[in-house]
Scaffold this motif. Structure first.
Motif, PDB file in Angstrom:
ATOM      1  N   VAL A   1      41.564  42.004  47.496  1.00 38.54           N
ATOM      2  CA  VAL A   1      41.870  40.940  46.540  1.00 38.54           C
ATOM      3  C   VAL A   1      42.311  41.534  45.209  1.00 38.54           C
ATOM      4  CG1 VAL A   1      40.892  39.042  45.196  1.00 38.54           C
ATOM      5  CG2 VAL A   1      40.368  39.241  47.631  1.00 38.54           C
TER       6      VAL A   1
ATOM      7  N   GLU B   1      45.788  40.969  43.261  1.00 35.21           N
ATOM      8  CA  GLU B   1      45.824  40.520  41.873  1.00 35.21           C
ATOM      9  C   GLU B   1      46.548  41.528  40.986  1.00 35.21           C
ATOM     10  OE1 GLU B   1      41.793  39.721  40.779  1.00 35.21           O
ATOM     11  OE2 GLU B   1      41.743  37.796  41.822  1.00 35.21           O
TER      12      GLU B   1
ATOM     13  N   ALA C   1      44.464  34.747  46.134  1.00 43.47           N
ATOM     14  CA  ALA C   1      44.725  35.787  45.138  1.00 43.47           C
ATOM     15  C   ALA C   1      46.072  35.551  44.455  1.00 43.47           C
ATOM     16  CB  ALA C   1      44.691  37.166  45.787  1.00 43.47           C
TER      17      ALA C   1
END
Length: 239
Positions: A90, A94, A206
């Motif tokens: 994740v 990001e 995300a």
């Protein structure tokens, strides 16, 4: 296609070189994070695709990705990671990666992911045409929001939503062209990523999180969560 593969495992690089050659693609291989970043910075416009390992000597893959995104918001990045931690994946998304593949992986799987991502991003370029030559026809236009597929631009209340990655732009376009329609995460995976993730819904979450952060810099939030279902675009409440 010119591919920059930043991967410290030479066996993996040698294996992928054969598959890249079979596709007719040119590939440059770097085995160290700092060397990989230097190769990108030397010719940022050269690369059509970057595959980036997270566990790298010299500089961690996460940091390499962040530095790349400071220069280019559009070059497609696929993470290659042996880490099985959901938080690592994740965080990588990001950071700005468009996709990830977990090791060990099938070379054919990586090739398929590269092709799918390239199809989505081939119209994107960091080089902008002069304003007088830009296409001012918008594919989506409401009282508050507009998008241009040719120039890959999105505006909210007349202000440009800056720094959208290829996947973030495609997510926004997919939902905006059908306002107030609720999309499940599975539908967005199929429509935007062009293949199935077999239930890996955190990829959508995300990207939605990063997309919302960029939208909020210029105006009210137009990506709404429909709890228990998915997401929708709705700019009806924008003043």
């Amino acid at each position: 296609m010119n591919i920059l593969m930043i991967e410290d495992n030479e066996s993996v690089s040698e294996m992928m070189q054969m598959f890249f050659l079979n596709e007719g693609w040119e590939a440059t291989f770097k085995y160290d994070g700092k060397e990989g970043l230097a190769a990108f910075l030397a010719e940022p416009q050269k690369w059509d695709m970057i595959t980036l390992d997270l566990n790298l000597p010299g500089m961690d893959g996460m940091e390499v990705g962040r530095e790349i995104r400071k220069v280019s918001s559009t070059v497609p990045i696929i993470m290659l990671t042996a880490r099985d931690s959901e938080s690592d994946q994740v965080i990588g998304l990001e950071m700005g990666a468009d996709d990830y593949v977990t090791k060990p992986f099938s070379p054919l799987t990586l090739i398929a992911r590269i092709k799918a991502l390239h199809r989505r991003s081939e119209l994107t370029s960091d080089v902008q045409e002069p304003k007088q030559n830009e296409d001012t026809t918008f594919d989506i236009k409401t009282d508050h929001f507009k998008m241009n597929l040719k120039t890959r631009e999105a505006y909210l209340n007349g202000q440009a939503i800056e720094g959208l990655t290829p996947k973030e732009f495609d997510l926004l376009y997919t939902m905006a062209k059908k306002p107030r329609q609720v999309f499940t995460r599975e539908q967005l995976l199929e429509l935007v990523w062009d293949y199935q993730y077999f239930g890996d819904e955190r990829t959508v979450d995300a990207h939605i999180k990063k997309l919302r952060q960029k939208i909020e810099k210029v105006g009210p939030q137009v990506i709404q969560t429909v709890w228990g279902v998915g997401y929708k675009f709705d700019d009806a409440g924008v003043a």
